[in-house]
Design a protein around this motif. Structure first.
Motif, short mmCIF file in Angstrom:
data_model
loop_
_atom_site.label_atom_id
_atom_site.label_comp_id
_atom_site.label_asym_id
_atom_site.label_seq_id
_atom_site.Cartn_x
_atom_site.Cartn_y
_atom_site.Cartn_z
N LYS A 1 -44.17 -4.71 -12.14
CA LYS A 1 -42.82 -4.22 -12.42
C LYS A 1 -42.83 -2.72 -12.66
CE LYS A 1 -38.79 -5.19 -15.33
NZ LYS A 1 -38.26 -6.01 -16.45
N GLY A 2 -41.91 -2.01 -11.96
CA GLY A 2 -41.81 -0.57 -12.10
C GLY A 2 -42.84 0.20 -11.32
N SER A 3 -43.70 -0.51 -10.57
CA SER A 3 -44.76 0.18 -9.84
C SER A 3 -44.90 -0.35 -8.42
CB SER A 3 -46.09 0.05 -10.59
OG SER A 3 -47.15 0.62 -9.86
N THR A 4 -45.46 -1.56 -8.27
CA THR A 4 -45.73 -2.09 -6.93
C THR A 4 -44.88 -3.32 -6.60
OG1 THR A 4 -47.54 -3.44 -7.80
CG2 THR A 4 -48.09 -1.24 -6.94
N ALA A 5 -43.85 -3.61 -7.39
CA ALA A 5 -42.95 -4.73 -7.10
C ALA A 5 -41.71 -4.17 -6.42
CB ALA A 5 -42.60 -5.51 -8.36
N GLY A 6 -41.86 -3.79 -5.14
CA GLY A 6 -40.80 -3.05 -4.45
C GLY A 6 -39.70 -3.89 -3.86
N GLY A 7 -39.90 -5.21 -3.74
CA GLY A 7 -38.86 -6.05 -3.15
C GLY A 7 -38.86 -6.01 -1.63
N SER A 8 -37.85 -6.63 -1.03
CA SER A 8 -37.77 -6.76 0.42
C SER A 8 -37.28 -5.48 1.08
CB SER A 8 -36.83 -7.92 0.78
OG SER A 8 -35.50 -7.58 0.43
N ARG A 9 -37.15 -5.51 2.40
CA ARG A 9 -36.73 -4.32 3.14
C ARG A 9 -35.26 -3.98 2.90
NH1 ARG A 9 -38.47 -3.20 9.03
NH2 ARG A 9 -37.07 -4.92 9.55
#
Length: 667
Positions: free
Chosen positions: A521-529
């Motif tokens: 969370k807040g770093s590498t949990a970027g979600g979908s396109r």
């Protein structure tokens, strides 16, 4: 009793002896897991004319034709037998009339019965040698000592199942279907779940809807009811019943007391043939004086042997479950217990779950879409009943009977898989299966249940419906039957398995690479396109070597496995991009660099994508659908390995001779 002597005696008088179900221990026992094992040395097989002077199939007084349970724990079957005495056309179907009886010139000691089994009626031929102790029937019999239809039917049903012992403990609903070819539903007598819980529609075999007494009261006039106890009764008045016993509900009516108070009374029949209730409406109870004397006398006069009255509150506190059997008319049409409408249209199709091919498991599994699929075309609005019935596996039991009784639920699980049925409404036959399956089902059986048959009732508009039957566990093999009953015209057909655009990755040789990662969370949990932060997700490089075979088959299989988070699973997926500079640190790639995607994002623990990729370097970007959804994951990248075929002319010939060599040491 010696079987040889029995055979010689019967041959002397020309009587039939069933060698497929002989009068010995093989007919009584399957695995010795029930108390009748202790009786086997005491049991002899006698014909009705050896038991009484004037045997008959049915007594003149039909009330004396009711079943009375003996030493065999098959009250579930006997409850179902009651429906035959109430329906002449069903009785004639199960016991074909005009069979030669005792005293007839044509009598040969042979009887024929018919039972419905997985879509068709099956004949069962038996002799009339019946298990006895002290020259009396030791298992089920009629209230009349000279009537034998119950004992003979029980023997035929035991032959169908493999032994008498296999009739020990069962579901009333199964016997009702086998005796009618119709349908029965099994419910709990608990109260309705809260609205929030019901809306969740959790897809698990642990969740069962509890329709409660209100639904039972609503349908009681359109069905035949039985009730059962699954635990020690909570009231002293029913202490004699003990655990796991089924009874019939003969009447459910409303009466008024002389003070104007409404009372719902139920007349119950115990297959033991004796009264087991001493509650508020038992014999001699002061409650009867609260009714009009004529009404009181009429109700008490209706009670036959083994019957008793109780009120609705006592009924709910005394019993755990209710089984509702659909009424079947002479044409075999079902009457809906919900609407009272006749369901005059009926279709059925057989299917199978095959391991590694069509046993996809529940919607929790990534292989769910491989389950068999069926089209239901509804031509006009109407009530539709769809049922999924699985074939029973008679597995050998190894538990003691005490453990079997204490753990009754697991005993049932030995024979059945947890099954469910889901239905989606689709606009046309050409549809995207992945998109359909990622939507909520239009209707379902709400959970996977360890029952032989699960039922789905729905009012359907005209159109096409996709139906998918499934087991809870993937790779669970079984045969099944889909049945559809409806008030309007429908058609049922199997969905032909479409030609795969890419061959399956099953088979051949594969090399696997495993990569670990995490969405933070807040770093590498970027979600979908859909989100600007997508390229913040972890990125992994892999390469595909030059394939000199130049075939369009699958050469890469990518699997993303999320480790279950503390709460619910996240919807996950991934994209594969062409890495132009050979590194994963490039800027957000262009659209034309996207070469493969595992979408839409699914609430699955595992998602996978087989694909064919040309030689080169690629980047995988796994993601959750929304940003800031923390979890750890594992990526598995499987590469197909091609081996050159080595031509060989080896053939089968003579067996290789073994030569023994002995080494001698000379002094």
């Amino acid at each position: 009793m010696e079987r040889g002597r029995r055979k010689a005696e019967d041959e002397d008088v020309g009587l039939f002896l069933d060698t497929d179900f002989p009068p010995d221990d093989s007919a009584l026992l399957s695995d010795g897991s029930t108390p009748i094992t202790k009786l086997k040395d005491c049991i002899t097989f006698l014909r009705p004319q050896e038991i009484c002077q004037s045997p008959e199939l049915f007594p003149e007084d039909i009330n004396l034709g009711h079943a009375k349970q003996g030493l065999l724990g098959d009250c579930w079957l006997l409850c179902a037998c009651t429906i035959l005495l109430q329906n002449k056309h069903l009785l004639n179907k199960v016991i074909p009339p005009d069979q030669p009886l005792w005293g007839d010139h044509e009598y040969k000691g042979i009887f024929r019965f018919c039972f419905w089994q997985y879509g068709q009626w099956k004949d069962v031929i038996i002799d009339d040698l019946l298990p006895c102790t002290d020259s009396k029937l030791c298992f089920s019999r009629c209230l009349s000592p000279t009537a034998f239809w119950v004992a003979l039917l029980e023997k035929a049903y035991a032959k169908l199942h493999g032994s008498y012992e296999r009739l020990w403990a069962g579901q009333v609903s199964e016997a009702l279907v086998d005796l009618t070819g119709g349908l029965a539903e099994h419910w709990s007598l608990g109260s309705f779940e809260t609205e929030g819980d019901d809306d969740k529609q959790q897809d698990t075999d642990r969740v069962r809807r509890r329709p409660g007494r209100n639904l039972v009261k609503m349908v009681k006039d359109n069905c035949i009811l039985s009730c059962s106890t699954n635990s020690r009764p909570a009231v002293e008045e029913a202490s004699e019943l003990g655990q796991y016993h089924a009874l019939n509900v003969l009447e459910w009516l409303e009466v008024s007391t002389m003070s104007g108070h409404k009372v719902h009374l139920l007349r119950i029949r115990n297959p033991w043939g004796r009264c087991c209730w001493h509650g508020s409406w038992g014999e001699g109870s002061p409650s009867w004086s609260s009714l009009d004397p004529l009404c009181s006398m009429d109700l008490q006069a209706r009670i036959s042997q083994g019957e008793f009255w109780l009120d609705e509150e006592e009924f709910v506190s005394m019993f755990d479950d209710v089984t509702a059997a659909y009424q079947v008319d002479e044409n075999g049409h079902l009457k809906s217990i919900y609407s009272g409408h006749m369901l005059i249209y009926h279709q059925q199709l057989a299917g199978v779950w095959i391991k590694g091919y069509s046993a996809g498991g529940s919607r929790n599994s990534n292989s769910y879409s491989t389950n068999p699929k069926y089209w239901l075309k509804v031509r006009e609005r109407g009530e539709v009943l769809v049922t999924l019935l699985q074939h029973k596996e008679n597995k050998r039991m190894t538990k003691s009977v005490q453990k079997l009784v204490e753990d009754r639920g697991i005993n049932k699980h030995q024979h059945y898989h947890a099954i469910a049925l889901h239905i989606w409404k689709v606009e046309k036959r050409r549809f995207d299966l992945s998109r359909v399956l990622n939507k909520a089902a239009f209707a379902s059986t709400h959970c996977h249940a360890y029952d032989r048959e699960v039922v789905l009732n729905q009012e359907l508009e005209p159109g096409y419906y996709l139906m998918i039957p499934s087991t809870y566990q993937p790779e669970a093999e079984a045969r099944f039957l889909i049945r559809v009953f409806s008030s309007s015209s429908v058609s049922l057909s199997a969905l032909k398995k479409p030609a795969l655009s890419l061959p399956s990755t099953i088979g051949g040789e594969w090399e696997n690479s495993f990569l670990q990662g995490a969405w933070v969370k807040g770093s590498t949990a970027g979600g979908s396109r859909n989100f600007p932060s997508h390229w913040c997700n972890p990125r992994f490089l892999f390469s595909v070597c030059d394939d000199t075979m130049h075939t369009p088959e699958v050469n890469i299989n990518i699997t993303l496995h999320q480790n279950p988070p503390e709460k619910d699973l996240h919807p996950i997926g991934f994209h594969v991009y062409k890495a132009q500079d050979g590194t994963s640190e490039s800027k957000c790639p262009k659209k034309d660099e996207l070469v493969a995607s595992c979408i839409p994002h699914c609430y699955n623990e595992v998602v996978s994508l087989p694909c064919h990729l040309p030689a080169g370097v690629y980047t995988i970007v796994p993601s959750t659908y929304e940003p800031d959804c923390p979890a750890t994951f594992t990526l598995c990248i499987s590469h197909r390995v091609h081996r050159k075929v080595v031509k060989c002319q080896e053939t089968l010939g003579r067996p290789i001779q073994e030569i023994s060599c002995v080494s001698l040491m000379h002094n």
